[in-house]
Design an enzyme around this catalytic site. Sequence first.
Site, PDB file in Angstrom:
ATOM      1  N   THR A   1     -27.926  73.656  16.663  1.00 43.47           N
ATOM      2  CA  THR A   1     -27.200  73.208  15.478  1.00 43.47           C
ATOM      3  C   THR A   1     -26.136  74.227  15.069  1.00 43.47           C
ATOM      4  O   THR A   1     -26.163  75.391  15.492  1.00 43.47           O
ATOM      5  CB  THR A   1     -28.157  73.023  14.289  1.00 43.47           C
ATOM      6  N   SER A   2     -25.222  73.799  14.212  1.00 40.77           N
ATOM      7  CA  SER A   2     -24.203  74.725  13.709  1.00 40.77           C
ATOM      8  C   SER A   2     -24.852  75.916  13.012  1.00 40.77           C
ATOM      9  O   SER A   2     -24.375  77.055  13.109  1.00 40.77           O
ATOM     10  CB  SER A   2     -23.252  74.000  12.745  1.00 40.77           C
TER      11      SER A   2
ATOM     12  N   GLU B   1     -27.963  70.922  21.440  1.00 40.23           N
ATOM     13  CA  GLU B   1     -27.696  72.193  22.135  1.00 40.23           C
ATOM     14  C   GLU B   1     -27.492  73.332  21.139  1.00 40.23           C
ATOM     15  O   GLU B   1     -26.710  74.253  21.356  1.00 40.23           O
ATOM     16  CB  GLU B   1     -26.500  72.059  23.091  1.00 40.23           C
TER      17      GLU B   1
END
Length: 384
Positions: free
Chosen positions: A365-366, A363
């Site tokens: 990535t960082s 959902e």
Amino acid sequence: MALDAETLNLLLDAVRRFVAERLVPAEQALAETGTIPESIVAGMRELGLFGLSIDPAYGGLGLNMEEEVQVAMALGHTSPAFRSLAGTNIGIGSQAIVLAGTDAQRAAYLPRLATGELIGSFALTEPEAGSDAMSLRTSARREGDHYILNGTKRFITNAPVAGLFTVMARTSPERKAEAISCFLVEAGIPGLTLGKPDKKMGQAGSLTCDVIFDNCRVPADALLGGQEGNGFRTAMRVLDKGRLHISALCVGIAQRLLGDAIRYATERKQFGKPIADFQLIQAMIADSQAEIYAAQSMVMDAARKRDRGENTTMEAACCKLFASEMVGRVADRAVQIHGGAGYISEYAVERFYRDVRLFRIYEGTSQIQQLVIAREAIKAELNA
């Protein structure tokens, strides 16, 4: 419309009891078999977990965002695979229809998604299109009263058990948002096949696999909202909401991990006393508690803003970035507090340590969250 306080508390109490009495005792079997027993799925249906965010007119509970994240936190106190089965129906598997579907599409699918009779799946990611969703290659070509879909989707959650796929496909070759459309494709249609289930680092029981379209003919009324070009923007709106839900789940899992670590620390003795008496253990507990509180506060604040109708793209990205990184740190500390026992699969922290690694990837990535936050912050400052 929000539930009254008493009704919400009754729902949360019921979910917490279900988690403690039904799901936690089934965690180890789920980890070993990778399957969720039908009796548990039936219990989830009875609680209304598949329809948390779907309007009561279609058989759902119609929770607002603040209510939904509280339920997600409660569900976080057990293996994430349990929530994952219902999670696509709550979020990415239903929300595209809620946001942009026609009346006929809503009537056809939302009631069955709300009850869990139908499992939804959101097919966006591809072998060459993950973070860069604009580069997806799956194509949809109009041919009379049908569209012909070709392409492969990858790592698609619940695909092995899904009855309905929300599929993003390119209806125009240009690299722009309007080139991507969304289709509601039912399982079993000719030309749609599934790859073998993925073997993952963690989250056993949360099923993913490739979804392959090979000259798959779908009727023209499968086009979401009956119009081309709304797929990319709908997907981004769906992901905004999903990121808040996942952030809340991370908070719940971190709470579970810290609770397990504290119980272990108060029972485990070294040098003649519980290890919880040692300040360096207390420091790890304190850091974890502070970060959990911070993430929880962020999620609740962002959820309330969304319920007020405010744009929460930046806030959702902030929550997803902080909460997913936070739960990774808490899991690491929980293993450390357990010492050698934390590396043994007999203890839940070993399993959770692997499970939570995914939250920093899916959902968005960082790193994608960082880009979204920076973009939105710069835009806000320039428009101030």
